[in-house]
Design an enzyme around this catalytic site. Structure first.
Site: not given
Ligand code: AHR
Length: 480
Positions: A291, A171-172, A243, A71, A26, A349
């Site tokens: 992700e 994305n999201e 996450y 993001n 990213e 990432q």
């Molecule tokens: O990977 C970091 C961020 O986490 C990404 O930009 C977003 O999609 C997620 O919230």
């Protein structure tokens, strides 16, 4: 008592998919600038890409790389990143409170992907933009010649089309933090119309609709149902993001994070299949877990100071421990055992930003602890993923209740005859024995057994010492 694992080649979940071993680049912090791209670096090539990072990307065994966000993509004008570099505009990146110089854009990324031997997975901006801009980017990337955008790509130095197959529709978009955040109904409509138009250009594209940003989103479940009810026919996959981090010193729950991932996958599959039943359709929607990682959300800055808009500030530079590596191993096990429905995944990432590979600007490159479980699993998983019968002692965790101490999955490659077991011990202090019953395979010998471990779960690697901590496992029976 230890754990026992029974394996049988007849019980296959599905093939090992190379796309399970994807990652993510990213425009965020130092992932692109001083990460993959660092023209002043001694290993930099003619395009400014670091050779040492490309080497480690290959060693990591990465298959696909998602780009350019995250993001970031929800405010991105992809046209800013093409053509002569000295004429490209610098822009505010609202997502990460940074300045985006646009030195690297789509053509540079595609060149990097080729050099790194990875498949690109592109995201389009459905935050501030829509159908037309997605079509323009698709035309720029995938049409051979004879149109305004494709000829511009050729004029910019890329004769052959980039041929991108996988595309993320935003994305999201469920997250209130997202630029251009939408309700499920609004997003479902936009994603459907964007996908429909993109398929008019190329019906063979593989399109990913945005699912939920985590299971804790208040809209989780309903979001998937509403979006898929609208978009089912025109998309192939729905995304999932997750996450994990250790909360309040609760290491036992953290080590069992895969329990959450398993359930996340099961719930999205159930929702997608419920839409399939209600809409009376045959096709199945699969999951792009695009992700996933350990991320200590507040441990390192996630935004530049509000009075500044720096270029490539150090953001989200988490420093991983051995415990984090065990969690990453556990999450890979969960992804593999769902290979029937998880058709793609991206570790978020790749470099510097919550990443297995770290760089010093202009200096050294090194592997975090989390590099090793990923590299080992990517290297050794082959053939079919086996459904294992696992009996494990359990322990009580605050977050997930009674949880098996051992988690495991296995793969079997009928061509080479190789069987590989991937296992994690989720006990916070004690070792555990695992007995593997492979009688169903006939005669098998042991080729190699590796363990990643440390007496200190919080031990970390560094630029001075990034050795794998993999040592040969003590082997009890020798052969079967
Ligand atoms: O990977 C970091 C961020 O986490 C990404 O930009 C977003 O999609 C997620 O919230």
């Amino acid at each position: 008592a230890g754990a026992t694992l029974v394996l049988d080649p007849a019980f296959s979940v599905g093939p090992v998919r190379r796309r399970t071993f994807g990652a993510f680049v990213e425009h965020l912090g130092r992932c692109v600038y001083t990460g993959i791209h660092d023209p002043g670096h001694p290993t930099a090539d003619e395009d400014g890409f670091r050779g040492d990072v490309i080497d480690l990307t290959r060693e990591l065994g990465v298959s696909t790389v998602r780009y350019p966000g995250g993001n970031f993509v929800s405010g991105y004008r992809w046209e800013d990143g093409i053509g002569p570099v000295d004429r490209r505009p610098a822009r505010l990146d609202l997502a990460w409170h940074s300045t985006e110089p646009n030195t690297v854009g789509v053509d540079e990324f595609m060149r990097w992907a080729k050099k790194a031997g990875v498949e690109p997975m592109m995201a389009v901006n459905l935050g501030t933009r829509g159908v037309q801009e997605a079509l323009d980017l698709l035309e720029y990337c995938n049409i051979a010649s004879g149109t305004a955008w494709s000829d511009l790509r050729r004029a910019n130095g890329t004769e052959d089309p980039h041929g991108v197959r996988m595309w993320c529709l935003g994305n999201e978009m469920d997250g209130p933090w997202q630029i251009g955040h939408k309700t499920a109904e609004e997003y479902g409509r936009l994603a459907t119309e964007t996908a429909r138009a993109m398929r008019m250009v190329d019906p063979g594209l593989e399109l990913v609709a945005c699912g939920s940003s985590s299971t804790s989103m208040p809209t989780f479940g309903e979001w998937e149902r509403i979006v898929l009810t609208e978009a089912y026919e025109v998309v192939d996959l729905i995304s999932a993001h997750a996450y994990y981090w250790e909360e309040d010193g609760d290491l036992a729950s953290f080590l069992a994070s895969a329990v959450n991932m398993d359930r996340f996958i099961d719930d999205v599959v159930a929702t997608a299949d419920a839409v399939r039943a209600a809409r009376k359709l045959d096709k199945r929607i699969h999951i792009s877990f695009d992700e996933w990682n350990v991320w200590y959300l507040n441990a390192s800055p996630s935004q530049a100071p509000k009075d500044d808009w720096p270029v490539a500030p150090p953001l989200l530079e988490d420093h991983y421990s051995v415990a984090d590596a065990v969690v990453v191993g556990g999450l890979l096990i969960a992804l593999l055992r769902h290979t029937d429905r998880v058709h793609s995944a991206s570790l978020a990432q790749l470099v510097n930003v919550i990443a297995p590979i770290m760089t010093e600007p202009g200096g050294r490159v090194w592997r975090q602890t989390t590099f090793h479980p990923f590299a080992l699993t990517s290297r050794h998983a082959a053939g079919q993923v086996l459904r294992v019968k696992l009996d494990s002692p359990t322990h009580e965790t605050a977050r997930f209740g009674e949880t098996p101490l051992v988690d495991a999955v296995a793969t079997h490659d009928a061509d080479s005859g190789e069987v590989v077991v991937f296992a994690v011990n989720r006990h916070t202090t004690e070792p555990v024995t695992v007995e593997v019953d492979v009688r169903a395979f006939g005669a098998l010998g042991v080729t190699e057994a590796l363990t990643l471990s440390s007496d200190d779960p919080y031990a970390r690697a560094s630029a001075d010492d990034d050795t794998s901590r993999s040592s040969p496992l003590e082997w009890c029976t020798g052969s079967a």
